[in-house]
Design an enzyme around this catalytic site. Structure first.
Site, short mmCIF file in Angstrom:
data_model
loop_
_atom_site.label_atom_id
_atom_site.label_comp_id
_atom_site.label_asym_id
_atom_site.label_seq_id
_atom_site.Cartn_x
_atom_site.Cartn_y
_atom_site.Cartn_z
N SER A 138 -45.07 -85.08 69.29
CA SER A 138 -46.12 -85.03 68.70
C SER A 138 -46.59 -86.01 67.56
CB SER A 138 -46.56 -83.62 68.47
OG SER A 138 -47.65 -83.41 67.59
N LYS A 164 -47.90 -87.16 72.82
CA LYS A 164 -49.14 -86.29 72.23
C LYS A 164 -49.65 -86.95 70.93
CE LYS A 164 -49.82 -81.73 69.79
NZ LYS A 164 -49.26 -80.43 69.77
N LYS A 166 -52.42 -86.63 67.75
CA LYS A 166 -53.36 -85.83 67.17
C LYS A 166 -54.69 -86.68 67.02
CE LYS A 166 -50.67 -82.25 65.71
NZ LYS A 166 -50.89 -80.90 65.82
N ASP A 191 -54.38 -83.28 70.73
CA ASP A 191 -54.51 -82.11 70.02
C ASP A 191 -55.47 -82.28 68.75
OD1 ASP A 191 -54.32 -79.65 68.80
OD2 ASP A 191 -52.03 -79.90 68.41
N GLU A 216 -55.81 -80.33 73.27
CA GLU A 216 -55.47 -79.12 72.84
C GLU A 216 -56.20 -78.50 71.92
OE1 GLU A 216 -51.34 -79.52 71.72
OE2 GLU A 216 -51.20 -77.77 70.51
N ASP A 241 -53.99 -73.41 71.85
CA ASP A 241 -52.90 -73.33 70.81
C ASP A 241 -53.39 -72.03 69.87
OD1 ASP A 241 -51.20 -73.22 68.57
OD2 ASP A 241 -51.12 -75.51 68.46
N LYS A 265 -46.01 -70.85 71.30
CA LYS A 265 -45.10 -70.94 70.13
C LYS A 265 -44.89 -69.47 69.76
CE LYS A 265 -47.83 -74.97 68.21
NZ LYS A 265 -48.74 -75.27 66.76
N GLY A 293 -44.64 -76.77 69.03
CA GLY A 293 -43.48 -77.12 67.84
C GLY A 293 -44.25 -76.91 66.41
#
Ligand code: OSB
Ligand code: MG
Length: 376
Positions: A138, A164, A166, A191, A216, A241, A265, A293
């Site tokens: 990520s 992934k 952000k 995400d 996400e 999430d 998570k 995570g």
């Protein structure tokens, strides 16, 4: 099953410098804070990690609020309750609302303790099956496209097969376009950590052409209906999430059409028991799940790996190699990336890791030992 006997709990508030800052749409972290719990019972110690951080960005909880809730409510309630299994922690805490990250840290310690008392690994206790699990990386928000391309190149070079990224308004379409131009076939996902509003639907539709595995948490955590409207307009699957705190939330979100994938998570959902329950529910509905995570230490990472070894985790987890996060961790051994972009699941008793007491002391900015009186 015999009753858990807890003699004492030690709380550590640790602060650890990240190898590099991690930027999301809600803020940037240079140091990561969390709580480590040591649960002592029958001469054995179980360890848990509470992933609440320095500021309420991802969650309303912080390391300080989790300390308060654990010390003043959850631990006294646990001391009074004849607990037989980690899953029963929820029964001990029925009087209390919320604070899933604090709950989860405590429950993780109970799982580790149970495993050590029974001579079983967490993987076995949870019903995990795989010896290694597929993982990805990520990547935080970068200052421009070329900085992001450098990161992607580095991680692909290290062997991570799923990336992934952000995203946030002002750092989204051009970054993804840049990555896709160079890397046509890699599994790629984004995400947003709630950075967008439903009014951004047309803008977000611009992501559909990049063949993303998923997007996400584009909208606010309590916007299930808006996520459902957005999913109708997007071809890219939405993965939730922050919105999903329980099996019930999972059912409501799926029934509403708010997402097609779930990020699990243990912290966010109040512990490994609920995480497993969400997994079981999604497996029955054939909904893909993966393990998220929280920049964990090796304590929390060991738990994530055990969880991700359950059969329904069909997408790679946000579980990177230990070296990516901290120069020195507070538990050993470190987790390494295998050439096939997997990480081995610990198979020793409990979490399967050893605490480095020197490192734990060094990184602790506050600690406290709470002795449990004789029960009832
Ligand atoms: O939204 O998945 C997230 C880290 C902190 C808070 C929220 C998130 C993340 C990550 C990091 O994406 C994943 C990791 O631990 O490597
Ligand atoms: Mg996320």
């Amino acid at each position: 099953m015999a009753e858990f006997k807890l003699d004492a709990v030690e709380l550590f508030h640790v602060q650890m410098r990240l190898q590099r800052p991690f930027k999301t749409s809600f803020g940037v972290e240079h140091e990561r804070e969390c709580l480590i719990l040591k649960l002592e019972g029958d001469g054995v110690a179980g360890w848990g990690e509470c992933v609440a951080g320095e500021f309420p960005g991802y969650s309303y909880e912080t390391a300080e609020t989790a300390w308060h809730i654990l010390q003043d409510f959850f631990l006294p309630a646990l001391a009074r309750y004849p607990l037989q299994a980690p899953e029963e922690l929820r029964n001990a805490l029925t009087a209390y609302r919320g604070h899933p990250l604090a709950r989860a840290g405590l429950e993780m310690g109970l799982w580790d303790l149970l495993g050590k008392q029974n001579g079983q690994s967490l993987k076995t206790l949870l019903g995990g099956q795989r010896e290694s699990v597929p993982v990805g990386v990520s990547i935080g928000v970068q200052k421009d496209v070329s900085a992001m391309l450098t990161k992607v190149e580095t991680y692909l070079g290290q062997g991570y097969q799923r990336i992934k990224v952000k995203i946030m308004p002002g750092a989204d379409l051009d970054i993804i376009a840049g990555i896709r131009q160079l890397y046509k076939g890699i599994p790629l996902q984004v995400d947003a950590n709630s950075a967008y509003r439903i009014e951004d639907a047309d803008h977000l539709k611009g992501l559909d052409r990049y063949d993303l595995e998923l997007i996400e948490q584009p909208l606010a955590e309590d916007d299930i209906l808006d996520h459902a409207s957005l999913q109708k307009e997007l071809e890219t699957p939405i993965c939730l999430d922050e919105s999903i705190l329980s099996v019930r939330h999972t059912r409501l979100a799926l029934d509403a059409g708010a997402c097609r994938v779930i990020n699990i998570k243990p912290g966010r959902v109040g512990g490994l028991s609920e995480a497993k329950a969400i997994h079981d529910y999604c497996l029955a509905r054939r909904i893909p799940v993966w393990c998220g995570g929280m920049l964990e230490t090796n304590i929390g990472r060991a738990a994530n790996l055990a969880l991700a070894s359950l059969p329904g985790f069909s997408l790679p987890g946000d579980i990177s190699a230990s070296e990516r996060y901290y120069e020195t961790d507070i538990a050993t051994p470190g987790f390494v990336l295998n050439p096939d972009s997997t990480i081995d699941v610990p198979d020793q008793v409990g979490l399967g890791i050893e605490i480095d007491r020197d490192a734990l002391e060094r990184f602790s900015i506050k600690k406290k030992r709470i002795v449990f009186e004789e029960k009832r």
